[in-house]
Design a protein around this motif. Sequence first.
Motif, mmCIF file in Angstrom:
data_model
loop_
_atom_site.group_PDB
_atom_site.id
_atom_site.type_symbol
_atom_site.label_atom_id
_atom_site.label_comp_id
_atom_site.label_asym_id
_atom_site.label_seq_id
_atom_site.Cartn_x
_atom_site.Cartn_y
_atom_site.Cartn_z
ATOM 1 N N HIS A 59 2.547 60.462 43.471
ATOM 2 C CA HIS A 59 3.502 61.487 42.461
ATOM 3 C C HIS A 59 4.296 62.439 42.676
ATOM 4 O O HIS A 59 4.654 62.609 44.175
ATOM 5 N N CYS A 60 4.921 62.844 41.772
ATOM 6 C CA CYS A 60 5.812 63.408 42.292
ATOM 7 C C CYS A 60 5.983 64.977 41.179
ATOM 8 O O CYS A 60 6.029 64.436 40.104
ATOM 9 N N ILE A 61 7.262 65.779 41.555
ATOM 10 C CA ILE A 61 7.003 67.182 40.241
ATOM 11 C C ILE A 61 8.555 67.359 39.969
ATOM 12 O O ILE A 61 9.042 67.818 41.381
ATOM 13 N N LEU A 62 8.523 66.948 38.589
ATOM 14 C CA LEU A 62 10.795 67.727 38.589
ATOM 15 C C LEU A 62 9.956 69.433 38.053
ATOM 16 O O LEU A 62 9.331 69.342 36.746
ATOM 17 N N TYR A 63 11.266 69.849 38.422
ATOM 18 C CA TYR A 63 10.980 71.175 37.969
ATOM 19 C C TYR A 63 12.896 71.482 38.180
ATOM 20 O O TYR A 63 14.128 71.763 38.021
ATOM 21 N N ASP A 64 12.082 72.656 36.594
ATOM 22 C CA ASP A 64 13.442 73.386 36.080
ATOM 23 C C ASP A 64 14.707 71.938 35.385
ATOM 24 O O ASP A 64 16.005 72.491 35.655
ATOM 25 N N LEU A 65 14.051 72.147 34.307
ATOM 26 C CA LEU A 65 14.263 70.476 33.271
ATOM 27 C C LEU A 65 14.795 71.491 32.217
ATOM 28 O O LEU A 65 15.827 70.772 31.449
ATOM 29 N N GLN A 66 14.576 72.889 31.906
ATOM 30 C CA GLN A 66 15.590 73.418 31.219
ATOM 31 C C GLN A 66 16.853 74.210 31.842
ATOM 32 O O GLN A 66 17.408 75.223 31.195
ATOM 33 N N ASN A 67 17.082 74.022 32.546
ATOM 34 C CA ASN A 67 18.007 74.837 33.666
ATOM 35 C C ASN A 67 19.401 74.297 33.211
ATOM 36 O O ASN A 67 20.287 72.910 32.846
#
Length: 164
Positions: A59-67
């Motif tokens: 699995h993976c997590i992407l973060y700060d998509l609204q940066n």
Amino acid sequence: MLTLQPLSPADLAFVIQSEQHPDNQRYVGQWTVEQYRNALDDPNYQCFLIIADGNPVGHCILYDLQNPDNSVLLKRIVIQTKGQGYGRIALENIMAYVFGVLKANRLWLDVRTFNERAEKLYQSIGFQYEGTQRKASHVDQEYVDLKLYGMLREEYNQRTGQAG
């Protein structure tokens, strides 16, 4: 064939077990089910199950998509099934998603300094070393450094032969 599938609450037992597995535990952060549930409801996060031949392998997590600077953090990638090349293929799929679908300018990640296997993979796939955060992660009752790696859209386009 390896694909990214949006993570659902039904997948959380696999995700938690993968993070806590002895082969992974020292190398990745540990989240609770509640933290994952919060991330699934937060538009700033996107979590994926990594599927190979119909079975979850990580699995993976992407973060700060609204940066506003279009800089996305690959917060976590965990591959449960080791030695099959899934990590490399998963990273290729993640990069295609981040740069192709999200239209990000930059994808970055950090890696604990003792995780040489992951660091070599990131370098081999085109991530550039950007610096070190000293003693930024607490592991096994000590603080360890994190190395920062990043890839820019133009670097990704160059390596895949795509136009700007």
